[in-house]
Each structure stands twice: as C-alpha cells, then as structure tokens.
Design a protein around this motif. Structure first.
Motif: not given
Length: 659
Positions: A26, A34-35, A53-55, A66, A130, A132, A143-144
């Motif tokens: 990341c 990162c995400i 969502v994992q970041y 966020i 999402t 960040i 983003t994701t």
C-alpha cells in the motif's frame, strides 16, 4: 423507512504501520493495494446483510477521509458526517439511523469497515463504493467496489455429456456436468457413494454481473470395477444444494481365461463323462465354443449363468462324452470364451485337458445361518457336499439331542464331472432352550473311505425373563438415614440386558443420591435419607420385546422426629375462652407426643387428642392460673428422649376485654 442513498463518514487517524501481508504494498504508487473487498455480495430481501471492506494505513500516513456510497449515477456523496466518536466506536449514519449501521474496527494499521444493512430492501441492491483518502507527504485515494445482489438460482436442468450407453474397460472417459445461468455461477461437483471425487476439474464463465455457466469434468480410467457404479453430479449455490443427477456406467469387459472341468482319471470302458467350461467374469455375458484336438467336439449345452464381480456374468457350458472307449483316453479338449462387443481380439482360451476319470469328495459346508436369530423365529440349515462322483450322502445330528429329518435338494453339477448334494433341515419356533445348540452334518462318499463333518452352533437371542431384585442388606425393615443400600436386578436374557429403575411406578429422575448402573443392574444409595423412601422396581431390556419388570421392593427409611411446631387456634385468649394447641413433627416411624407444663401440672380439664399424626392439647375453659409455658415432646424409637417445643400461654383477665 429511510434507505441508504449517499453518505460520507470523515475520520482522523494516527499514523500506523501496515502489517497485513496481502496489502503490504500500500502507498501512493499502489493505492489498489491499500483496500480490498469481495467484488460480489449476495443478500436476501428482508434479511440483514454485512458488507465488509479491509484497508491498511501505511507508515507516515493518516486517514483523512472515508467515504461510503452507493450512487447509481452521481459518484460524489452529497452527505457528510463529521466523526466525533472514538475511532473504534460503532457509527450510525445520521439521518439513516435504524436502516444501516457502520462500524470501523481493527488495529492502528489494519482496519475493517463494515456496513450492516439491517433489513435488505430492493433499493439496497446496488454497487457500493468505498473511498479512503490518505494524507502524508502526498495525498492519495484508494477505492474499491462491491456489488450487492440477490442470487439467481441456476437452471434446474443439469446436463451430463461424454457418455451414451456403454464404455469398454481400459478406455479414458471424461464426464462433463454443466449447470447454467447461476448468479453467482453454481458450484458443480462429482460424487460416488457420497464421497466427493476430488480429481474432478471445475470451471465457470460468469458475465459482468457474475451470472453464468459452470461445469465439472471427471475423467475416469475405466476398469471392470467401474461397471454399474453410479456417479452423481451435484450443483450447489452459496452453500445450498440446487440439484443432483445420477449416471450409472455400463462397462464392457472380459476377465480371466475359461476353466474346463469334469475330466477324471482313470476312465472305465463304456463309462460317460461330462466336461464343463466356465468363462471368466464378462459383461455382456461371454459365449463359449469347444475344440477337440484332431477331431470334432460335441455341441455344448448352456447352463444357468452365475453372477460375477462388478455386475458381470459367468457363463457355463457342458459337453457330454458318452460310451468312452480306450481310444478316447488322452483325448484333448479346450474351450474358448468370447465377448462379441469387445471385438474379435477379445477371445480367451482355456487350458487343454486330457480325459481322465477320477472319483473324489471335495469340501462340504453348512449355510443358512449367518448370525444370531430371535426367539420364535425359524431357520433353514442347508448342508452342501463338495463335488463328488458318485454323489455323496448326507446325515444330520443334533449334539445332545434329536435332529429333524433332512430333506434332499436337487443335485447340481460340480467340478470334474462330479455332483454337489444338498440336504436341508427346518428348525421352527426357536426358543431360549435352543441357544447354543449344535447341529452337525456328515457327508459320506461310498466310493472313498472316510467322512467329513461340519458343525454350526445356533445363537438364539431372547427377551429378558424372570427379573428379580436382591438387596444388601437383605432386611429392608430397619433402614435408617445415613445407612447404605445396594439393590441388584438380574434377568435371564440373550444378549445381556440393560437395566433401568423407577420409583413409585413413575418414570423420570430418581431421587438425589440414587445411583444406577444400567449394565450391572445395581441401584445404590450410599447414604440413605427420608426422600429415598418408596417402592422401587427394575426393568430389563435387551432390545427384544417384551421387557421384564421385577416385583416392587419397598424402601422405608426411618428417621428421628424433627423439632415439633406448636400452632394455637387463637392469638389472644381470656378467662373463659377455650384453646387448642396443635403440636406436629415429621418422623418415621410416626412420633409419640406428650404434653407437660413447666412448673406445674396440666389443667385438670385439659385433654390430649391425636389427629392425623398430630397432638392437640385442648383446654376448654381458661383461667388466669392456666397461664404459663406448655411443652410438647415428640419421640420415636430412633429418639427415645424426644425433641421438645415450648408455647407461652398468657390468659388475660376478663376485665382486660376491650369494649
């Protein structure tokens, strides 16, 4: 109800160090590392659903923004909510409270953002984004997206290809099972006897909405053992089975060379001989042809087919050689077994044999008994001789008793031209007395000396009978609290019974302190108390009806009286009134009562009455002199001195009445 359309959550974070290996790259140059989130999620209308969502937060950066949104056209969230709660606290999205919940959990550098839709509605089925925003030396955005949809079941019709009506042993057979139009594509697996075939290869072809076809290819190196095996294709989606289809294989094969039997040595002039050719295991059944070296063989006669391994058939054919003469000695015969569906190269020859007559007795057997039988049932025992020429004779005996008369059964052809003799006896209404009985058959061939015997022992299982209870101590008339009592239940049964106990003809838990060993049949009271009193009986059960129940035994636990209670029929009494003082206790055997007055005698007109194991002291006309302390004493054989209770009687003067 308000549904989530757009909302923005703003967080400020302390710098963290990335520890998640899968997102370890990341940074501004690789924001996609990162995400992460599942690209497709599936929910049910009216049911809750979590989107996670994992970041990660790389070293030297903080999270400045966020944003979570599900726009259909406008990618920019139009609602912003400032974060004033601690970073790890659950976050409720402002005006959307009651519809969704948002939580952000994890460590300082590895976080999980969860959107919990409390009850999925139709307008929740959308693509969720999402975003960040990271701040440090540089500002960059990661983003994701995840698509929330309702799953679409696959087409209920499965397609299996690669097999039609049969396959030959030794071939490679790819079986393809296809499921169509699942969203997400279905999971397709192959099974045999409820065991998943892990070697099958799975693949799918989803479209942009993650809907599409799926298939699984199972490749078999076909062997005879695969004949009549059933393979099953199963289709599941999101953990739920959607369908299955069976395929049974028909494998063509021919195994083992044919055998030629029936030849014996020596042969007397003018005698006859039967040769039998038996094929190996074959599917479909093999055909048999005969060859006589240097001459013409007689035409064979087909015999009943027998079952072989793997669903194949064993074919037999005989030729009869009659009025054999000296010139026939040493004549050589062979037979050939052919499976026509395997082609011309799939014929197998027997070994070549020479004519040679010989009489002998092969091994015998007893069949018809394979294990325990239940009392009242019947059994047919069959004694079968080995192959014999001439046929053997059979006799039955019962060890220590008389056996039924045997009934001859049709003889069958055996090896080497011999015969197999069978005889049956019928054993009806077997009872417990027949348990362990031994039956013996004796097979005798008059052409050879000696005989052969086979014995079988019958195991007759029967329901429990004669359930009885014995106790230690055996005298149950003087059981006292604190004593020990062990009662044992026994019954005659086969197999051994399991025992259960009941108290006072009532099923349910026994009193505390009563311990049952269902195998040994014991009921143990390590320390008797008054709650153990009652009638106990045991039941023996070995799985065969009926059960056996013992007669009841009475447990009567004796105990000393507890301190009695005294109850008066009046709280205030005056001169001239009557009073009833009731004294009561519990004991076994029932207590005896006595009344005394402290520092004096009972009034002359006082009388004692016994009512339902209580003692009532009646003073019909009170005077001031009757005031004082009255004592009730309760005693029995366990407490001869008794236990007492006092009652203070205060008789008011008549002038003390309130008018």
């Amino acid at each position: 109800m308000c549904r989530l359309q757009h909302f923005l959550l703003v967080f400020m974070w302390l710098p963290g160090e990335v520890v998640l290996q899968s997102l370890s790259d990341c940074g501004p140059s690789a924001p996609e590392h990162c995400i992460a989130a599942e690209p497709f999620e599936y929910g049910t209308i009216g049911q809750p659903k979590e989107l996670s969502v994992q970041y990660v937060i790389p070293s030297g950066f903080t999270v400045s923004l966020i944003a979570l949104s599900k726009p259909r056209d406008d990618p920019v969230p139009d609602i912003q909510i400032s974060l004033i709660t601690p970073p790890n606290a659950p976050i409720i999205g402002g005006a959307f409270q009651g519809d969704v919940e948002v939580t952000d959990t994890g460590t300082a550098d590895t976080r999980t953002l969860t959107l919990n839709i409390l009850a999925v509605a139709a307008d929740d089925l959308d693509r969720y984004t999402t975003l960040i925003q990271y701040a440090g030396d540089d500002i960059f955005v990661a983003t994701t997206t995840a698509m929330l949809a309702v799953p679409v079941p696959p087409n209920p019709i499965l397609t299996i290809s690669g097999y039609t009506t049969g396959v030959s042993a030794g071939q490679s057979l790819p079986l393809t099972c296809t499921s169509t139009q699942g969203k997400p594509p279905a999971q397709v697996t192959w099974w045999k006897s409820d065991v998943e075939q892990q070697q099958a290869v799975y693949s799918n072809t989803p479209d942009a909405s993650n809907q599409g076809d799926a298939m699984s290819v199972l490749t078999l190196a076909v062997q005879p053992a695969n004949n009549q095996e059933t393979y099953q294709c199963r289709v599941s989606q999101l953990g739920t089975e959607k369908g299955r289809q069976d395929l049974q294989l028909n494998v063509r094969f021919l195994t083992g060379t044919p055998s030629l039997t029936g030849h014996t040595n020596p042969v007397n002039s003018g005698s006859s001989l039967t040769l039998t050719c038996t094929s190996g295991n074959s599917n479909p059944p093999a055909s048999i042809t005969w060859t006589r070296v240097g001459g013409a063989a007689p035409t064979g006669t087909d015999q009943p087919q027998a079952d072989g391994q793997h669903g194949g058939k064993i074919t037999s054919q005989q030729i009869s050689l009659t009025n054999l003469q000296a010139q026939d000695n040493g004549a050589q015969f062979k037979c050939t077994a052919t499976n026509s569906q395997l082609g011309q190269n799939h014929s197998l020859d027997s070994s070549t044999v020479s004519i040679n007559v010989r009489f002998y007795l092969e091994g015998s057997s007893i069949t018809g008994y394979s294990g325990p039988v239940t009392s009242g049932s019947s059994l047919t025992l069959t004694c079968t001789s080995g192959s014999s020429n001439p046929p053997a004779t059979i006799t039955w005996t019962r060890v220590g008793g008389a056996a039924p008369t045997g009934t001859d059964q049709p003889q069958t052809d055996g090896q080497h031209g011999g015969k197999i003799t069978s005889q049956q006896i019928r054993l009806t209404n077997l009872q417990a007395r027949d348990n362990g009985a031994q039956f013996k058959c004796t097979v005798t061939n008059p052409a050879v000396s000696g005989s052969e015997e086979k014995t079988v022992t019958i195991d007759v299982q029967y329901a429990p009978t004669n359930a009885q209870v014995t106790c230690n101590p055996s005298d149950l008339s003087d059981l006292r609290e604190g004593g020990r009592l062990v009662c044992t239940c026994t019954a005659d049964s086969n197999p051994a019974a399991q025992f259960s106990w009941i108290k006072d003809s009532t099923t349910g838990p026994l009193p505390t302190g009563a311990v049952v060993d269902s195998t040994a049949g014991t009921l143990t009271f390590s320390s008797l108390d008054r709650t153990h009193s009652g009638e106990y009986s045991c039941t023996a059960n070995n799985g065969i009806s009926p059960e056996a129940t013992s007669s009841g035994i009475t447990v009567n636990v004796k105990y000393a009286p507890v301190q009695p209670t005294i109850v008066s029929n009046a709280t205030t009494v005056e001169e001239g009134d009557s009073i009833h003082l009731t004294c009561q206790t519990t004991s076994n055997p029932p207590a005896s009562y006595s009344w005394t007055k402290q520092s004096g005698d009972l009034p002359d007109d006082a009388r004692e009455e016994t009512v339902d194991q209580t003692s009532v002291l009646v003073i019909p006309s009170l005077t001031k002199d009757h005031s004082g302390t009255y004592i009730c004493t309760a005693s029995n054989i366990l407490l001869p001195g008794g236990t007492t209770k006092e009652y203070n009687l205060n008789v008011l003067c008549e002038s003390a009445k309130i008018t």
